[in-house]
Motif scaffolding. Structure first.
Motif, PDB file in Angstrom:
ATOM      1  N   UNK A 153      -2.580  -1.370 -23.040  1.00 42.24           N
ATOM      2  CA  UNK A 153      -1.928  -2.637 -23.064  1.00 42.24           C
ATOM      3  C   UNK A 153      -1.537  -2.970 -24.454  1.00 42.24           C
ATOM      4  N   UNK A 154      -1.332  -4.448 -24.645  1.00 39.95           N
ATOM      5  CA  UNK A 154      -0.850  -4.806 -26.059  1.00 39.95           C
ATOM      6  C   UNK A 154      -1.952  -4.363 -27.175  1.00 39.95           C
ATOM      7  N   UNK A 155      -3.212  -4.554 -26.782  1.00 40.01           N
ATOM      8  CA  UNK A 155      -4.177  -4.511 -27.715  1.00 40.01           C
ATOM      9  C   UNK A 155      -5.171  -3.218 -27.858  1.00 40.01           C
ATOM     10  N   UNK A 156      -5.279  -2.752 -26.371  1.00 40.81           N
ATOM     11  CA  UNK A 156      -6.245  -1.534 -26.185  1.00 40.81           C
ATOM     12  C   UNK A 156      -5.388  -0.195 -25.780  1.00 40.81           C
ATOM     13  N   UNK A 157      -6.090   0.895 -25.713  1.00 43.22           N
ATOM     14  CA  UNK A 157      -5.890   1.810 -24.822  1.00 43.22           C
ATOM     15  C   UNK A 157      -7.003   1.942 -23.961  1.00 43.22           C
ATOM     16  N   UNK A 158      -6.688   2.236 -22.774  1.00 44.62           N
ATOM     17  CA  UNK A 158      -7.888   2.452 -21.693  1.00 44.62           C
ATOM     18  C   UNK A 158      -7.969   4.023 -21.595  1.00 44.62           C
ATOM     19  N   UNK A 159      -9.352   4.257 -21.510  1.00 46.68           N
ATOM     20  CA  UNK A 159      -9.621   5.812 -21.642  1.00 46.68           C
ATOM     21  C   UNK A 159     -10.750   6.081 -20.595  1.00 46.68           C
ATOM     22  N   UNK A 160     -10.714   7.355 -20.185  1.00 47.26           N
ATOM     23  CA  UNK A 160     -11.847   7.919 -19.494  1.00 47.26           C
ATOM     24  C   UNK A 160     -12.329   9.361 -20.049  1.00 47.26           C
ATOM     25  N   UNK A 161     -13.432   9.494 -19.816  1.00 53.29           N
ATOM     26  CA  UNK A 161     -14.294  10.582 -20.569  1.00 53.29           C
ATOM     27  C   UNK A 161     -13.662  11.827 -19.594  1.00 53.29           C
ATOM     28  N   UNK A 162     -13.386  12.776 -20.763  1.00 55.94           N
ATOM     29  CA  UNK A 162     -13.121  14.253 -20.185  1.00 55.94           C
ATOM     30  C   UNK A 162     -14.613  15.067 -20.176  1.00 55.94           C
ATOM     31  N   UNK A 163     -14.958  15.359 -18.845  1.00 57.31           N
ATOM     32  CA  UNK A 163     -16.119  15.980 -18.768  1.00 57.31           C
ATOM     33  C   UNK A 163     -16.061  17.393 -19.253  1.00 57.31           C
ATOM     34  N   UNK A 164     -17.136  17.842 -19.833  1.00 57.02           N
ATOM     35  CA  UNK A 164     -17.142  19.201 -20.478  1.00 57.02           C
ATOM     36  C   UNK A 164     -17.320  20.298 -19.267  1.00 57.02           C
ATOM     37  N   UNK A 165     -16.610  21.397 -19.502  1.00 50.64           N
ATOM     38  CA  UNK A 165     -16.584  22.530 -18.561  1.00 50.64           C
ATOM     39  C   UNK A 165     -17.585  23.637 -18.623  1.00 50.64           C
ATOM     40  N   UNK A 166     -18.702  23.134 -18.654  1.00 51.65           N
ATOM     41  CA  UNK A 166     -19.838  24.016 -18.931  1.00 51.65           C
ATOM     42  C   UNK A 166     -19.981  24.974 -17.616  1.00 51.65           C
TER      43      UNK A 166
END
Length: 166
Positions: A153-166
């Protein structure tokens, strides 16, 4: 007086840039052709035309008409010729915020579930960019967590965590 106000407004627009549109109400409202720079040009034209006509010795009514005509001509030249030319020249290789959508980055300042933090990404030119971010994750995203930008949006980016591939 109007000439001086118009001149000051033009100088402010020159140094501060385009500030916004007059009467901007939502997506459909306002006067999209009437920016503050356009208003400054109109004031300057009205003042300069009226002042010039007054110096020549024309009557007050005629001076007002000459000022109004000068304002219309200057605004027409600016909006019809100069502004479209400058906007065409504005295309460059800089990337806008919309280009960040789908990129991955790393959390720099932890992002709490109900707060915001900061992430860094590397843009397509290889430059490091710092962005304010929010997340809908149920737990805090710690510094160093890899994230995916899924919305913005105008002020923030929305993020999600990328899970580790262990």
């Amino acid at each position: 007086m109007i000439f001086a106000v118009g001149l000051l407004a033009l100088l402010a627009a020159l140094f501060a840039g385009e500030i916004g549109e007059i009467g901007e109400i939502g997506d459909d409202g306002g006067l999209p052709f009437m920016s503050l720079t356009t208003l400054a040009i109109g004031l300057f034209g009205f003042g300069a035309g009226g002042l010039g006509a007054d110096f020549v010795g024309l009557p007050t009514g005629v001076s007002i008409g000459v000022g109004a005509g000068a304002a219309v001509v200057l605004v027409g030249i600016f909006r019809g010729l100069l502004l479209p030319y400058m906007l065409r020249q504005q295309s460059n290789s800089h990337f806008g915020r919309a280009s960040y959508l789908g990129m991955t980055g790393r959390v720099e300042l932890p992002i709490a579930p109900d707060g915001w933090g900061e992430i860094t990404i590397v843009d397509p030119d290889g430059a490091r960019v710092r962005l304010k971010a929010r997340s809908e994750e149920p737990s805090t995203l710690a510094a160093g967590t890899q994230v995916y930008i899924c919305d913005l949006d105008a002020e923030y980016v929305r993020v999600v965590a990328i899970p580790a591939l262990d």
